[in-house]
Design a protein around this motif. Structure first.
Motif, mmCIF file in Angstrom:
data_model
loop_
_atom_site.group_PDB
_atom_site.id
_atom_site.type_symbol
_atom_site.label_atom_id
_atom_site.label_comp_id
_atom_site.label_asym_id
_atom_site.label_seq_id
_atom_site.Cartn_x
_atom_site.Cartn_y
_atom_site.Cartn_z
ATOM 1 N N VAL A 36 32.099 -23.835 -36.901
ATOM 2 C CA VAL A 36 32.819 -24.437 -38.026
ATOM 3 C C VAL A 36 31.856 -25.160 -38.960
ATOM 4 C CG1 VAL A 36 34.467 -26.244 -38.656
ATOM 5 C CG2 VAL A 36 35.040 -24.608 -36.869
ATOM 6 N N LYS A 37 30.860 -25.795 -38.415
ATOM 7 C CA LYS A 37 29.869 -26.475 -39.258
ATOM 8 C C LYS A 37 29.178 -25.486 -40.187
ATOM 9 C CE LYS A 37 25.902 -29.623 -38.962
ATOM 10 N NZ LYS A 37 24.975 -30.342 -38.041
ATOM 11 N N VAL A 38 28.838 -24.310 -39.651
ATOM 12 C CA VAL A 38 28.195 -23.270 -40.463
ATOM 13 C C VAL A 38 29.171 -22.737 -41.511
ATOM 14 C CG1 VAL A 38 27.189 -20.960 -40.433
ATOM 15 C CG2 VAL A 38 26.565 -22.619 -38.677
ATOM 16 N N ILE A 39 30.404 -22.462 -41.089
ATOM 17 C CA ILE A 39 31.406 -21.925 -42.017
ATOM 18 C C ILE A 39 31.636 -22.884 -43.181
ATOM 19 C CG2 ILE A 39 33.854 -21.344 -42.268
ATOM 20 C CD1 ILE A 39 33.750 -20.257 -39.401
ATOM 21 N N GLU A 40 31.771 -24.146 -42.877
ATOM 22 C CA GLU A 40 32.010 -25.135 -43.927
ATOM 23 C C GLU A 40 30.807 -25.263 -44.852
ATOM 24 O OE1 GLU A 40 33.183 -28.638 -41.819
ATOM 25 O OE2 GLU A 40 35.276 -27.954 -41.588
ATOM 26 N N TRP A 46 39.269 -24.337 -43.226
ATOM 27 C CA TRP A 46 40.379 -23.921 -42.382
ATOM 28 C C TRP A 46 41.699 -24.043 -43.139
ATOM 29 C CZ3 TRP A 46 41.796 -21.172 -38.488
ATOM 30 C CH2 TRP A 46 43.054 -21.360 -37.903
ATOM 31 N N ASN A 47 42.527 -23.007 -43.029
ATOM 32 C CA ASN A 47 43.848 -23.001 -43.642
ATOM 33 C C ASN A 47 44.866 -22.701 -42.552
ATOM 34 O OD1 ASN A 47 46.241 -21.520 -44.971
ATOM 35 N ND2 ASN A 47 45.202 -22.457 -46.721
ATOM 36 N N ARG A 48 45.689 -23.701 -42.225
ATOM 37 C CA ARG A 48 46.631 -23.553 -41.123
ATOM 38 C C ARG A 48 47.644 -22.445 -41.389
ATOM 39 N NH1 ARG A 48 48.154 -27.097 -37.133
ATOM 40 N NH2 ARG A 48 46.949 -28.763 -38.142
ATOM 41 N N LYS A 49 48.132 -22.356 -42.612
ATOM 42 C CA LYS A 49 49.138 -21.348 -42.956
ATOM 43 C C LYS A 49 48.592 -19.934 -42.766
ATOM 44 C CE LYS A 49 52.342 -19.993 -46.609
ATOM 45 N NZ LYS A 49 52.814 -20.286 -47.998
ATOM 46 N N ALA A 50 47.345 -19.713 -43.164
ATOM 47 C CA ALA A 50 46.735 -18.387 -43.044
ATOM 48 C C ALA A 50 46.161 -18.136 -41.648
ATOM 49 C CB ALA A 50 45.627 -18.220 -44.079
ATOM 50 N N SER A 51 46.056 -19.207 -40.850
ATOM 51 C CA SER A 51 45.417 -19.130 -39.524
ATOM 52 C C SER A 51 44.020 -18.519 -39.638
ATOM 53 C CB SER A 51 46.275 -18.312 -38.548
ATOM 54 O OG SER A 51 47.507 -18.943 -38.341
#
Length: 255
Positions: A36-40, A46-51
Motif C-alpha cells: 500500500v505504501k508503494v501504491i500510494e 483505496w476506494n471501498r466502493k470499487a474494492s
C-alpha cells in the motif's frame, strides 16, 4: 523509494482494469503495509466502493515503471529504446563470441552503439545487418556505420513485422522494455538464428522475478535453449538516462 523483490512480486501478480488495481488475495499485515505504501506513492488510493485501488490514469501504466526499476520515482520515464552504453555493448559482443565471416544481426539498432562494438571487434571482417523502426535513429546509425552496411543492410521497419529467416550466426540486441516488449522481441529474434547460432540480449531484470504466464514461459524457453539470465549491476544504463534494472540473456540455437 526502493521496492523489495517480494513487494515487486505482489505488484506484478495484481490485476488491472483501467484505473483500478486489485491486489492478489489476502496478504499478511506487513506485506500489505509495504504494498500500500508503494501504491500510494505511485498515486493510487483505496476506494471501498470499487474494492480496488484507484489511479487518476491507467493503473498498469503507473505500476509498470516500478516493476522495471525497483523503485518509485516522481520522474516520468518512457521505457522504450535506451541507447546501449559503449562499454556494455563491448561486453555483449564478447559474450556473442564473434568470428570473422559471421553474419551478425542487430534487430533494434538504435543509433548504432552495438553495431559499432561489432565493428571494433571484427574490423573489416564484420558482416552486419540490422533493423530500426525510428527514422531519426535509423539515419544516425547509417551515418555512423555506413561502411559496415555497405555489404549488409539496415532496414527502416518494425522488426516484429519481419518474417523470421534463420540465416544469422549471431544476434545482439537491446530491445524496448515497455509492457514486456523485450520478451516479444527476443522470442521473435530467435527465429533468425542459424543452427548453432547465439543470441545475446539486454532485457529488463524483471524477467528473473515476474511470475505472470508470459515471464514464466520465457524462463522455461531460456532453459530449453541452454541459455542464461545474468543480472547487470544497478546503474548499468544510468549514462543513457534511466535507472531501469537490466539483465543479459544468452540463448543458444541447437546444431
Amino acid at each position: 523509494m526502493l521496492v523489495d523483490d517480494d513487494t515487486l512480486r505482489i505488484l506484478d501478480s495484481s490485476r488491472f482494469d483501467g484505473a483500478k488495481m486489485f491486489l492478489p488475495g489476502q496478504l499478511d499485515r506487513p506485506a500489505y503495509a509495504k504494498v500500500v505504501k508503494v501504491i500510494e506513492a505511485a498515486g493510487g488510493k483505496w476506494n471501498r466502493k470499487a474494492s480496488a485501488h484507484l489511479f487518476d490514469g491507467d493503473a498498469a501504466e503507473a505500476i509498470e515503471p516500478i516493476l522495471l526499476t525497483g523503485e518509485v520515482t516522481r520522474t516520468k520515464q518512457e521505457f522504450g529504446q535506451f541507447d546501449t552504453p559503449p562499454e556494455l555493448a563491448d561486453q555483449l559482443v564478447e559474450l556473442a563470441d564473434l568470428h570473422p565471416g559471421m553474419k551478425v544481426y542487430e534487430p533494434s539498432a538504435g543509433v548504432g552503439n552495438i553495431v559499432a562494438a561489432v565493428i571494433r571487434k571484427l574490423e573489416s571482417g564484420a558482416g552486419i545487418f540490422g533493423c530500426e523502426i525510428d527514422p531519426k535513429r535509423h539515419a544516425e546509425c547509417v551515418r555512423r556505420n555506413y561502411s559496415a552496411f555497405g555489404a549488409g543492410g539496415l532496414d527502416l521497419w518494425d522488426f516484429l513485422a519481419i518474417e523470421p529467416n534463420p540465416v544469422f550466426d549471431r544476434l545482439i540486441m537491446n530491445p524496448p522494455f515497455a509492457r514486456q516488449a523485450d520478451i516479444d522481441h527476443v522470442l521473435h529474434a530467435y527465429g533468425f538464428l542459424k543452427p548453432g547460432g547465439r543470441l545475446v540480449a539486454i532485457m529488463s531484470a524483471s524477467v528473473s522475478f515476474r511470475d505472470n504466464k508470459k515471464t514464466i514461459a520465457f524462463r522455461e524457453f531460456v532453459g530449453g535453449c541452454n541459455g542464461t539470465i545474468e543480472l547487470l549491476p544497478d546503474g548499468a544504463f544510468r549514462s543513457s538516462g534511466t535507472d531501469v534494472k537490466t539483465a543479459v540473456v544468452v540463448l543458444n540455437s541447437p546444431d
